[in-house]
Scaffold this motif. Structure first.
Motif, PDB file in Angstrom:
ATOM      1  N   ALA A   1      10.427   7.077  -4.010  1.00  0.00           N
ATOM      2  CA  ALA A   1      10.382   5.809  -3.805  1.00  0.00           C
ATOM      3  C   ALA A   1      10.473   5.507  -1.910  1.00  0.00           C
ATOM      4  N   TRP A   2      11.262   6.317  -1.221  1.00  0.00           N
ATOM      5  CA  TRP A   2      11.336   6.113   0.144  1.00  0.00           C
ATOM      6  C   TRP A   2      10.121   6.540   0.828  1.00  0.00           C
ATOM      7  N   GLN A   3       9.386   7.589   0.351  1.00  0.00           N
ATOM      8  CA  GLN A   3       8.094   8.003   1.059  1.00  0.00           C
ATOM      9  C   GLN A   3       7.086   6.831   0.681  1.00  0.00           C
ATOM     10  N   GLY A   4       7.068   6.380  -0.379  1.00  0.00           N
ATOM     11  CA  GLY A   4       6.452   5.303  -0.624  1.00  0.00           C
ATOM     12  C   GLY A   4       6.193   3.839   0.315  1.00  0.00           C
ATOM     13  N   VAL A   5       7.562   3.633   0.476  1.00  0.00           N
ATOM     14  CA  VAL A   5       7.868   2.588   1.271  1.00  0.00           C
ATOM     15  C   VAL A   5       7.348   2.912   2.720  1.00  0.00           C
ATOM     16  N   GLN A   6       7.719   4.219   3.211  1.00  0.00           N
ATOM     17  CA  GLN A   6       7.447   4.610   4.496  1.00  0.00           C
ATOM     18  C   GLN A   6       6.024   4.359   4.585  1.00  0.00           C
ATOM     19  N   TYR A   7       5.171   4.928   3.713  1.00  0.00           N
ATOM     20  CA  TYR A   7       3.789   4.879   3.775  1.00  0.00           C
ATOM     21  C   TYR A   7       2.995   3.506   3.948  1.00  0.00           C
ATOM     22  N   ALA A   8       3.868   2.435   3.199  1.00  0.00           N
ATOM     23  CA  ALA A   8       3.448   1.127   3.211  1.00  0.00           C
ATOM     24  C   ALA A   8       3.221   0.559   4.494  1.00  0.00           C
TER      25      ALA A   8
END
Length: 394
Positions: free
Chosen positions: A167-174
């Motif tokens: 989830a954290w990586q998904g937010v960073q990638y956004a």
């Protein structure tokens, strides 16, 4: 020992399997204290069946106590409490030195053209026995396991294995600025944690999209605005309406190939998975398609020049994408398996505090003995009894 094993299409069972043993000097043996069922495990329950064999031990979210270590493991000792990242990485190859742990060159499954080996996740990722078991062998234990120094409950740390860093990586990638807007499609465990993580990171506005009332309520309680998919005929139009006609700055697809919609694609996926093994594998690898409702919604929703971040798992090799729209809007795409250890130091510190800031200890709706794992899989897939997240206790 007892372990949850795959037996066939939508058929898993707790059976007796041989105890794991040290095979390499960098191995450790872990006595599992908690292990979770992940949404990705449901892909094994169904569409990825051609890459499994009866008796394969499932599970990639687990933690426990170190029982034995190999001769070259000097960072751990018997009795240490650890959580284990779902991808297996060496920590020192070209990819690992660049923080791309899910692409570790030491453990890549080159014969399948796949990235780093994963626990309990098919021959595509090395057929490594998983952690839904009483014990597990952990390769590259000289790097992978995260040592825990305090006495918080297991569930404060269990999700460091996968869904929290994912989830954290998904937010960073956004790539959404603090004064921007992030839309999260799918409010299952990864999507809900993405909502909480985004708000914790200071993103001003987060919009969650789902169709299950309980999930929408959890996102709303966390501080997000919500869009009820069952009431919105045109989600992209609704999101543009909420963002001055532009669309969100970033859209995170936390759904993947299990998206609702496209019944024809859904039937095709199921039909391919039921073919004989070699034929099914060939169909998936050369002509496989996914249900793309969530991804197409993300592409249509994101503003021009924005970013679509994909955390949900896709497996098709012949998926049609709206390339003209993607090119014309000038959007960026970021995706892939989570590089768990890239985010571990920051997340370990975050979850170790006195306050459970991300609500990890309340994520699980069901805690059941490992012996009841087969029933728990069925309940989780059908979302019965308000099932949101299941933790198994060996």
């Amino acid at each position: 020992m007892k372990a949850l094993t795959w037996q066939g299409m939508q058929d898993v069972a707790v059976t007796s399997v041989p105890d794991p043993v040290l095979q390499d000097p960098t191995d450790a043996i872990i006595r599992v204290t908690s292990t979770a069922i992940c949404g990705s495990d449901l892909h094994l329950y169904g569409v990825l069946a051609p890459y499994l064999s009866p008796g394969d031990v499932l599970g990639h979210e687990f933690m426990g106590i170190v029982e034995q270590v190999g001769a070259e493991v000097d960072n751990l000792a018997p009795g240490d409490r650890v959580v284990v990242p779902f991808n297996i990485s060496c920590g020192h190859c070209w990819m690992c030195r660049r923080g791309l742990f899910a692409q570790c060159e030491t453990t890549q499954v080159t014969e399948q053209g796949s990235g780093a080996r994963l626990f309990g996740y098919t021959s595509l990722y090395g057929s490594v026995p998983g952690g839904q078991a009483e014990y597990a062998r952990v390769p590259h234990a000289d790097f992978g396991p995260v040592k825990l120094a305090d006495d918080h409950p297991d569930e404060r740390y269990l999700y460091l294995s996968d869904i929290l860093p994912t989830a954290w990586q998904g937010v960073q990638y956004a790539d959404v600025d603090a004064d921007g807007t992030l839309a999260v499609l799918g409010l299952g465990p990864v999507g809900l944690l993405a909502v909480r993580a985004a708000l914790h990171q200071g993103i001003r506005r987060v919009i969650g999209v789902d169709l299950i009332p309980e999930r929408l309520a959890l996102a709303r309680a966390a501080g997000a605005e919500v869009v009820d998919l069952s009431e919105a005929d045109d989600v992209p139009a609704r999101l543009r309406e909420m963002t001055e006609g532009r669309g969100p700055d970033g859209v995170l697809d936390a759904v993947g190939m299990e998206a609702h919609g496209s019944p024809v694609a859904g039937m095709a996926v199921k039909a391919a998975s039921r073919l004989p093994g070699p034929v099914a594998r060939s169909a998936i690898e050369h002509a496989g398609i996914d249900r793309l409702a969530a991804l197409q919604t993300a592409i249509s929703s994101v503003r021009r020049g924005g970013t679509v971040s994909i955390s949900g798992v896709y497996g098709g090799m012949a998926d049609p994408l709206p390339m003209m729209e993607m090119f014309d809007k000038g959007i960026a795409l970021r995706m892939g398996q989570c590089h768990v250890k890239r985010w571990t130091p920051q997340l370990h510190e975050l979850v170790s505090g006195a306050e459970d800031v991300l609500g990890l200890e309340t994520m699980a709706t069901h805690r059941v003995p490992l012996s009841e794992a087969a029933d728990a899989y069925e309940m989780f897939q059908e979302k019965r009894d308000g099932c949101f997240k299941v933790v198994l206790q060996p």
